[in-house]
Design an enzyme around this catalytic site. Structure first.
Site, short mmCIF file in Angstrom:
data_model
loop_
_atom_site.label_atom_id
_atom_site.label_comp_id
_atom_site.label_asym_id
_atom_site.label_seq_id
_atom_site.Cartn_x
_atom_site.Cartn_y
_atom_site.Cartn_z
CB SER A 93 7.84 4.25 26.10
OG SER A 93 7.14 3.03 26.04
CB THR A 220 2.47 5.18 27.71
OG1 THR A 220 2.92 6.44 28.15
CG2 THR A 220 1.51 4.62 28.72
CB THR A 238 4.30 5.96 31.00
OG1 THR A 238 5.02 6.61 29.95
CG2 THR A 238 3.93 7.01 32.04
NE ARG A 248 4.55 15.46 31.30
CZ ARG A 248 4.16 14.37 30.64
NH1 ARG A 248 4.61 13.19 30.97
NH2 ARG A 248 3.30 14.47 29.66
CB THR A 271 0.03 5.81 24.38
OG1 THR A 271 -0.59 5.61 23.11
CG2 THR A 271 0.01 4.51 25.15
N GLY A 272 0.43 8.90 24.40
CA GLY A 272 0.55 10.15 23.65
C GLY A 272 0.65 11.33 24.59
N1 ASP Z 1 0.93 9.84 28.05
C1 ASP Z 1 2.14 9.73 28.81
C2 ASP Z 1 2.61 11.04 29.27
O1 ASP Z 1 2.23 12.05 28.72
C3 ASP Z 1 3.24 9.07 28.15
C4 ASP Z 1 3.17 9.03 26.76
O2 ASP Z 1 2.46 8.20 26.20
O3 ASP Z 1 3.90 9.84 26.26
O4 ASP Z 1 3.38 11.04 30.19
#
Ligand code: ASP
Length: 366
Positions: A93, A220, A238, A248, A271-272
């Site tokens: 990640s 992340t 990340t 993106r 994260t998320g």
């Molecule tokens: N928050 C980050 C994103 O949306 C990475 C993740 O944690 O998925 O890129």
């Protein structure tokens, strides 16, 4: 050191009713049913911060703790820690070996903030550099800007002496991308909307089948630290959402979205699903909530409520009308009080204090 009793457990045991629970010296009840975890110095991070070692002996949170207690600058300490995850291909990640975008290209996002100096730097859509957090610090230290993106961020990195590589895929991340491509049948792409939906579902199928760890599909590392003088710094780095549309940018490199540090107050990072934080600027909101007097736990929960309340599109809701995605926050104030909160489900985050590293349970909104 934190104690492992969650707010929910605390309620269940009846301890909230004040039945003579002897709390460790760094855990105190500020109000009925509210546990404050406190320790200074302290490092908090997403769970992967105490999983990977990249050929060394220490994890991210252990490294940050060792560095900052040895006198290293607070942000430099944080970056020495997250670098372990960026370099370790096992963490799919972050950095090298991060899951690529929909075209099979690893594009990295990172930000860092230095509390005492009130400085920040970020990069987005950066290709070819294993350690985007260090490029973010170079933006902070060498320019009058806060954010560089894409090929120009890479050119900047080259000029700053970073090694540029053609491809940051590991064999593993490439195999998984190929598998994702294989699963997408072009005949099932009648329109853009369905194409996006099917791409997402194929990714989710791979999570359900155990081919990708859910923490890596989003995934992340966010790491925040407070040293013994109350200095605060943080970093979020990340490879972003797996198979994302090329170009993106998530929340991680956007100040206030995936990271916010105020040296007078504390830090929050996430994260998320980054889109939820881009919409709500949730990390900033959480730090602002702390500025107004909330504990890290309450401030984090309030941030999650904002996300829940602002999520109204049906495609993002589960059968009960709640957000179907997840977002997590790692929150610390300059006094060393800390919390990890999650929108949904359970799980744990990583902490390191003078008593060593541990995993602490999230408090969940849903
Ligand atoms: N928050 C980050 C994103 O949306 C990475 C993740 O944690 O998925 O890129």
């Amino acid at each position: 050191m934190s104690q492992r009793l969650s707010r929910r457990d605390f309620m269940k045991t009846g301890a909230a009713a004040g039945v003579g629970l002897a709390l460790p010296r760094d855990v105190e009840a500020t109000a009925p049913a509210v546990i404050v975890r406190r320790s200074r110095p302290v490092v908090v991070s997403s769970r992967n911060g105490h999983v990977y070692r990249h050929d060394g002996t220490l994890t991210c949170v252990e490294t940050v703790f060792q560095e900052m207690t040895g006198g290293t600058d607070i942000l430099d300490s944080v970056l020495e820690g997250v670098k372990i995850n960026e370099l370790d291909p096992g963490d799919a990640s972050v950095g090298y070996g991060g899951l690529p975008n929909g075209d099979g290209v690893v594009q990295l996002d990172a930000s860092c903030m230095h509390g005492p100096r009130k400085q920040a730097g970020s990069v987005a859509c950066l290709e070819g550099v294993r350690t985007p957090s260090f490029v973010a610090r170079a933006v902070m230290a060498n320019t009058d800007h806060h954010l560089l993106v894409g090929p120009d961020a890479q050119r900047f990195a080259r000029n700053m002496g970073f090694t540029i590589e053609d491809d940051l895929n590991s064999d593993d991340s490439r195999d998984r991308w190929l598998e994702w491509r294989r699963r997408i049948d072009p005949s099932r792409w009648p329109g853009e909307e369905d194409r996006e939906r099917i791409g997402f579902l194929s990714g989710m199928e791979m999570v359900e089948e155990g081919l990708i760890d859910a923490e890596h599909y989003w995934g992340t590392i966010n790491c925040n630290a407070v040293n013994s003088q109350g200095e605060v710094a943080g970093c979020t780095t990340t490879s972003g959402l797996a198979w994302k549309i090329p170009g993106r940018v998530g929340d991680s490199p956007i100040l206030g979205a995936g990271l916010y540090v105020d040296g007078e107050v504390g830090a929050a990072g996430s994260t998320g699903r980054g889109e939820a934080n881009l919409f709500n600027l949730t990390s900033f909101l959480i730090v602002e909530n702390m500025r107004r007097g909330m504990s890290p736990l309450d401030a984090g929960m309030e941030g999650l409520r904002r996300i829940r309340d602002n999520t109204v599109e049906r495609r993002l809701l589960d059968e009960e009308g709640n957000p179907s995605f997840n977002v997590r926050f790692y929150v610390v104030n300059r006094e060393g009080e800390y919390a990890g909160v999650t929108l949904r489900g359970e799980g744990e985050y990583a902490v390191c204090t003078e008593n060593g590293p541990e995993f602490a349970p999230f408090e969940a909104l849903l």
